[in-house]
Design a protein around this motif. Structure first.
Motif, PDB file in Angstrom:
ATOM      1  N   PRO A 158     133.686  97.846  99.968  1.00 36.49           N
ATOM      2  CA  PRO A 158     132.858  97.709 101.165  1.00 36.49           C
ATOM      3  C   PRO A 158     132.150  99.031 101.467  1.00 36.49           C
ATOM      4  O   PRO A 158     132.718 100.107 101.236  1.00 36.49           O
ATOM      5  N   GLY A 159     130.926  98.942 101.974  1.00 38.40           N
ATOM      6  CA  GLY A 159     130.194 100.168 102.313  1.00 38.40           C
ATOM      7  C   GLY A 159     128.698  99.978 102.152  1.00 38.40           C
ATOM      8  O   GLY A 159     128.223  98.881 101.880  1.00 38.40           O
ATOM      9  N   ASP A 160     127.973 101.083 102.317  1.00 36.67           N
ATOM     10  CA  ASP A 160     126.520 101.073 102.195  1.00 36.67           C
ATOM     11  C   ASP A 160     126.111 101.573 100.819  1.00 36.67           C
ATOM     12  O   ASP A 160     126.656 102.571 100.325  1.00 36.67           O
ATOM     13  N   TYR A 161     125.150 100.904 100.249  1.00 41.11           N
ATOM     14  CA  TYR A 161     124.626 101.291  98.932  1.00 41.11           C
ATOM     15  C   TYR A 161     123.113 101.310  99.002  1.00 41.11           C
ATOM     16  O   TYR A 161     122.510 100.541  99.763  1.00 41.11           O
ATOM     17  N   LYS A 183     118.559  99.369 101.082  1.00 41.75           N
ATOM     18  CA  LYS A 183     119.944  99.527 101.510  1.00 41.75           C
ATOM     19  C   LYS A 183     120.647  98.176 101.520  1.00 41.75           C
ATOM     20  O   LYS A 183     120.082  97.180 101.975  1.00 41.75           O
ATOM     21  N   THR A 202     124.514  96.545 102.578  1.00 41.36           N
ATOM     22  CA  THR A 202     125.817  96.795 103.185  1.00 41.36           C
ATOM     23  C   THR A 202     126.772  95.679 102.786  1.00 41.36           C
ATOM     24  O   THR A 202     126.476  94.500 102.996  1.00 41.36           O
ATOM     25  N   ASP A 253     130.425  94.029 103.385  1.00 47.41           N
ATOM     26  CA  ASP A 253     131.502  93.995 104.386  1.00 47.41           C
ATOM     27  C   ASP A 253     132.872  93.886 103.735  1.00 47.41           C
ATOM     28  O   ASP A 253     133.891  94.145 104.360  1.00 47.41           O
TER      29      ASP A 253
END
Ligand code: FES
Length: 79
Positions: free
Chosen positions: A18-21, A48, A50, A52
């Motif tokens: 999970p995270g922002d790429y 971007k 995201t 979850d």
């Protein structure tokens, strides 16, 4: 219109935490399928995404997908 560089004609299939790429849209990044800042001076900007939850994704490397950053099969028309 400026065309992106085809980094590869197949997607990057990855299991991501999970995270922002930031997906490379221009095709110039040396860190495919992610942005490394190489788009500077082009008309492209990274996309971007995201996540979850931990997820298996197919990120477009041909940069011609209609559904960025995900592969939509468009690469099959480029080979
Ligand atoms: S790699 Fe670009 S559409 Fe599949």
């Amino acid at each position: 219109m400026e065309k992106p560089k085809i980094a590869d004609i197949k997607p990057a299939v990855l299991e991501l935490e999970p995270g922002d790429y930031f997906w490379c849209a221009c095709g110039l990044s040396k860190n495919q399928p992610f942005c490394d800042g190489s788009h500077k001076g082009t008309g492209f900007a990274p996309k971007k995404v995201t996540l979850d939850q931990k997820q298996r994704v197919a990120l477009c490397n041909c940069k011609h997908t209609a559904n960025p950053p995900f592969c939509d099969g468009s690469h099959s028309g480029l080979a």
